[in-house]
Design a protein around this motif. Sequence first.
Motif, mmCIF file in Angstrom:
data_model
loop_
_atom_site.group_PDB
_atom_site.id
_atom_site.type_symbol
_atom_site.label_atom_id
_atom_site.label_comp_id
_atom_site.label_asym_id
_atom_site.label_seq_id
_atom_site.Cartn_x
_atom_site.Cartn_y
_atom_site.Cartn_z
ATOM 1 N N LEU A 113 -8.914 33.400 -3.222
ATOM 2 C CA LEU A 113 -9.588 33.927 -4.408
ATOM 3 C C LEU A 113 -10.754 34.828 -4.006
ATOM 4 C CD1 LEU A 113 -10.235 34.044 -7.463
ATOM 5 C CD2 LEU A 113 -11.546 31.919 -7.165
ATOM 6 N N PHE A 114 -11.579 34.369 -3.074
ATOM 7 C CA PHE A 114 -12.740 35.161 -2.684
ATOM 8 C C PHE A 114 -12.342 36.372 -1.843
ATOM 9 C CE2 PHE A 114 -15.182 31.851 -4.515
ATOM 10 C CZ PHE A 114 -16.419 32.415 -4.792
ATOM 11 N N CYS A 115 -11.288 36.257 -1.053
ATOM 12 C CA CYS A 115 -10.779 37.433 -0.350
ATOM 13 C C CYS A 115 -10.391 38.510 -1.359
ATOM 14 C CB CYS A 115 -9.569 37.061 0.506
ATOM 15 S SG CYS A 115 -9.938 36.189 2.046
ATOM 16 N N ARG A 116 -9.720 38.099 -2.408
ATOM 17 C CA ARG A 116 -9.278 39.059 -3.432
ATOM 18 C C ARG A 116 -10.477 39.706 -4.112
ATOM 19 N NH1 ARG A 116 -8.113 38.646 -8.992
ATOM 20 N NH2 ARG A 116 -6.611 40.212 -9.718
ATOM 21 N N LEU A 117 -11.501 38.905 -4.445
ATOM 22 C CA LEU A 117 -12.683 39.461 -5.103
ATOM 23 C C LEU A 117 -13.401 40.458 -4.199
ATOM 24 C CD1 LEU A 117 -14.001 36.173 -6.762
ATOM 25 C CD2 LEU A 117 -13.199 38.209 -7.988
ATOM 26 N N PHE A 118 -13.532 40.127 -2.925
ATOM 27 C CA PHE A 118 -14.172 41.061 -1.993
ATOM 28 C C PHE A 118 -13.343 42.340 -1.857
ATOM 29 C CE2 PHE A 118 -16.363 37.215 -0.080
ATOM 30 C CZ PHE A 118 -17.634 37.611 -0.449
ATOM 31 N N GLU A 119 -12.032 42.183 -1.784
ATOM 32 C CA GLU A 119 -11.167 43.357 -1.645
ATOM 33 C C GLU A 119 -11.210 44.217 -2.903
ATOM 34 O OE1 GLU A 119 -7.541 41.426 -0.677
ATOM 35 O OE2 GLU A 119 -7.921 41.413 1.497
ATOM 36 N N LEU A 120 -11.226 43.591 -4.090
ATOM 37 C CA LEU A 120 -11.347 44.345 -5.337
ATOM 38 C C LEU A 120 -12.669 45.093 -5.405
ATOM 39 C CD1 LEU A 120 -9.896 41.840 -7.982
ATOM 40 C CD2 LEU A 120 -8.987 44.103 -7.436
ATOM 41 N N SER A 121 -13.647 44.625 -4.642
ATOM 42 C CA SER A 121 -14.962 45.271 -4.614
ATOM 43 C C SER A 121 -15.070 46.305 -3.497
ATOM 44 C CB SER A 121 -16.060 44.208 -4.452
ATOM 45 O OG SER A 121 -15.976 43.235 -5.479
ATOM 46 N N GLY A 122 -13.990 46.513 -2.764
ATOM 47 C CA GLY A 122 -13.980 47.577 -1.773
ATOM 48 C C GLY A 122 -14.419 47.186 -0.377
ATOM 49 N N TYR A 123 -14.560 45.890 -0.085
ATOM 50 C CA TYR A 123 -14.975 45.466 1.248
ATOM 51 C C TYR A 123 -13.758 45.293 2.157
ATOM 52 C CZ TYR A 123 -19.404 44.473 -1.070
ATOM 53 O OH TYR A 123 -20.566 44.593 -1.783
ATOM 54 N N GLN A 124 -13.989 45.476 3.447
ATOM 55 C CA GLN A 124 -12.951 45.181 4.429
ATOM 56 C C GLN A 124 -12.989 43.682 4.715
ATOM 57 O OE1 GLN A 124 -13.288 47.287 8.151
ATOM 58 N NE2 GLN A 124 -11.665 46.106 9.133
ATOM 59 N N VAL A 125 -11.847 43.024 4.548
ATOM 60 C CA VAL A 125 -11.801 41.563 4.642
ATOM 61 C C VAL A 125 -10.819 41.133 5.723
ATOM 62 C CG1 VAL A 125 -11.332 39.406 3.400
ATOM 63 C CG2 VAL A 125 -12.370 41.342 2.186
ATOM 64 N N ARG A 126 -11.248 40.189 6.540
ATOM 65 C CA ARG A 126 -10.381 39.565 7.533
ATOM 66 C C ARG A 126 -10.338 38.060 7.259
ATOM 67 N NH1 ARG A 126 -13.475 42.102 12.789
ATOM 68 N NH2 ARG A 126 -12.928 44.316 12.468
ATOM 69 N N THR A 127 -9.275 37.407 7.666
ATOM 70 C CA THR A 127 -9.186 35.953 7.527
ATOM 71 C C THR A 127 -9.067 35.314 8.914
ATOM 72 O OG1 THR A 127 -6.769 36.061 7.274
ATOM 73 C CG2 THR A 127 -8.099 36.075 5.260
ATOM 74 N N LEU A 128 -9.696 34.158 9.021
ATOM 75 C CA LEU A 128 -9.596 33.359 10.237
ATOM 76 C C LEU A 128 -9.078 31.988 9.820
ATOM 77 C CD1 LEU A 128 -12.330 33.109 13.036
ATOM 78 C CD2 LEU A 128 -10.729 31.278 12.501
ATOM 79 N N GLY A 129 -7.782 31.765 10.063
ATOM 80 C CA GLY A 129 -7.170 30.494 9.703
ATOM 81 C C GLY A 129 -7.171 29.510 10.859
ATOM 82 N N SER A 130 -6.605 28.352 10.600
ATOM 83 C CA SER A 130 -6.619 27.288 11.612
ATOM 84 C C SER A 130 -5.827 27.665 12.865
ATOM 85 C CB SER A 130 -6.063 25.993 11.008
ATOM 86 O OG SER A 130 -4.738 26.193 10.539
ATOM 87 N N GLN A 131 -4.898 28.620 12.735
ATOM 88 C CA GLN A 131 -4.085 29.035 13.882
ATOM 89 C C GLN A 131 -4.661 30.253 14.593
ATOM 90 O OE1 GLN A 131 -1.486 26.988 14.580
ATOM 91 N NE2 GLN A 131 -2.222 25.845 12.788
ATOM 92 N N ASP A 132 -5.833 30.715 14.145
ATOM 93 C CA ASP A 132 -6.374 31.984 14.661
ATOM 94 C C ASP A 132 -7.554 31.822 15.607
ATOM 95 O OD1 ASP A 132 -4.548 33.344 12.992
ATOM 96 O OD2 ASP A 132 -5.947 33.230 11.301
ATOM 97 N N TRP A 133 -7.882 30.598 16.012
ATOM 98 C CA TRP A 133 -9.107 30.405 16.783
ATOM 99 C C TRP A 133 -9.031 31.012 18.181
ATOM 100 C CZ3 TRP A 133 -13.772 29.209 15.087
ATOM 101 C CH2 TRP A 133 -13.870 28.655 13.804
ATOM 102 N N ASP A 134 -7.821 31.264 18.663
ATOM 103 C CA ASP A 134 -7.714 31.901 19.976
ATOM 104 C C ASP A 134 -8.181 33.350 19.937
ATOM 105 O OD1 ASP A 134 -5.574 32.576 18.340
ATOM 106 O OD2 ASP A 134 -4.203 32.905 20.015
ATOM 107 N N LYS A 135 -8.268 33.929 18.745
ATOM 108 C CA LYS A 135 -8.765 35.303 18.612
ATOM 109 C C LYS A 135 -10.038 35.354 17.753
ATOM 110 C CE LYS A 135 -5.181 36.037 15.090
ATOM 111 N NZ LYS A 135 -4.053 36.892 14.657
ATOM 112 N N ALA A 136 -10.734 34.224 17.655
ATOM 113 C CA ALA A 136 -11.955 34.162 16.834
ATOM 114 C C ALA A 136 -13.020 35.124 17.341
ATOM 115 C CB ALA A 136 -12.496 32.729 16.797
ATOM 116 N N ASP A 137 -13.193 35.202 18.647
ATOM 117 C CA ASP A 137 -14.220 36.098 19.198
ATOM 118 C C ASP A 137 -13.982 37.533 18.761
ATOM 119 O OD1 ASP A 137 -15.460 34.001 20.426
ATOM 120 O OD2 ASP A 137 -14.605 34.367 22.403
ATOM 121 N N GLU A 138 -12.722 37.955 18.802
ATOM 122 C CA GLU A 138 -12.387 39.328 18.430
ATOM 123 C C GLU A 138 -12.603 39.560 16.939
ATOM 124 O OE1 GLU A 138 -11.200 43.245 18.975
ATOM 125 O OE2 GLU A 138 -11.611 41.692 20.475
ATOM 126 N N LEU A 139 -12.201 38.580 16.106
ATOM 127 C CA LEU A 139 -12.341 38.728 14.659
ATOM 128 C C LEU A 139 -13.800 38.748 14.211
ATOM 129 C CD1 LEU A 139 -9.523 36.290 13.439
ATOM 130 C CD2 LEU A 139 -9.574 38.770 13.081
#
Length: 375
Positions: A113-139
Amino acid sequence: MVAELSTLRDQIDEVDKQMVALLARRLALVEEVGHVKSQHGLPIYAPDREAAMLVSRRQEAADQGVPPDLIEDILRRTMRESYASENDSGFKCLKPELRPIVVVGGHGQLGRLFCRLFELSGYQVRTLGSQDWDKADELLKDAGMVVVTVPIHLTEQVIRRLPKLPDDCILADLTSIKSGPVQAMLEAHQGPVVGLHPMFGPDISSLAKQVVVYCDGRNPESYQWLLEQIQIWGASLNRISAIEHDQGMTLIQALRHFTSFVYGVHLAEEDPRLDQLLSLSSPIYRLELAMVGRLFAQDGQLYADIIMSSPQNLAMIKRFHQRFGDAIAILENKDKAAFKQAFDQVESWFGDYAGRFLKESQSLLRQANDATHRG
């Protein structure tokens, strides 16, 4: 008589078609309003404008012999749809220079929901899920803001797991408890920190008339734009300390959810025919039953986390249990005087709110009654 009735019904059908056409025109105008508000950064919900409009329409209805409550009911239902339409128009971006927003837990319902609100407001949004911690530093290395929205029992652990964030990065959370998460964020990050608690679920169509509670952490001047952005989305803001917030949530969330849980367990153990209960129910009982049933249509782990999130929740529930026992003793003794005394004491505590809540509940009960007959 049959021909006369048929003629009248035809005329009613024609009026209904005109009403549908007018509603379609109104929604089209609302869509245009949404575009204008987006361009100028205006909130989708303007309480003063809505209140003044309802006063005028009620008076106009009364002047024409139309029940004012009827026109208010129609307009409020129409406005709910209108707010959802405006929501699709997008929102003005108050911080266009902001580096990417990373939503930790962005694949969850509230996160989406909040990703959608930020995107509707024109922000660049990334997600960090439970399977993404190996690339957390990069994100996270160039994040302008990090928003943590994960299950309550994991929130502080996830905050502590975050790598070093840019010094000017805003760190926020969306959790229904605040003291622990805010303290964890302050310890994990030396930059701006704010605790947020959206007082709604992820199934809403618009933030109009919703409440977001916020607890200042550090450098509030750095995230004022975020609070203003939330207001543009339509929500009202309520500032409170983390300690006061958690004290309030013991009643607003933990105790209320627990009593619904126990009532649901009791119903299941008693095992009545649910369809028969509904057929015998007045609108108020149907509404109460719906609120209990709503709890069990959602995530049991979430409500376990809310209820068990704090020792003070258990202490409050135990005090409730004691008072429940005191009330049972009044019944066992058939002490009507004691019952009336307790009743009057509570009535006095509610004060003017009792009458106000009576009026508000009457509107809810009319809607519940309509839903009963639709079903």
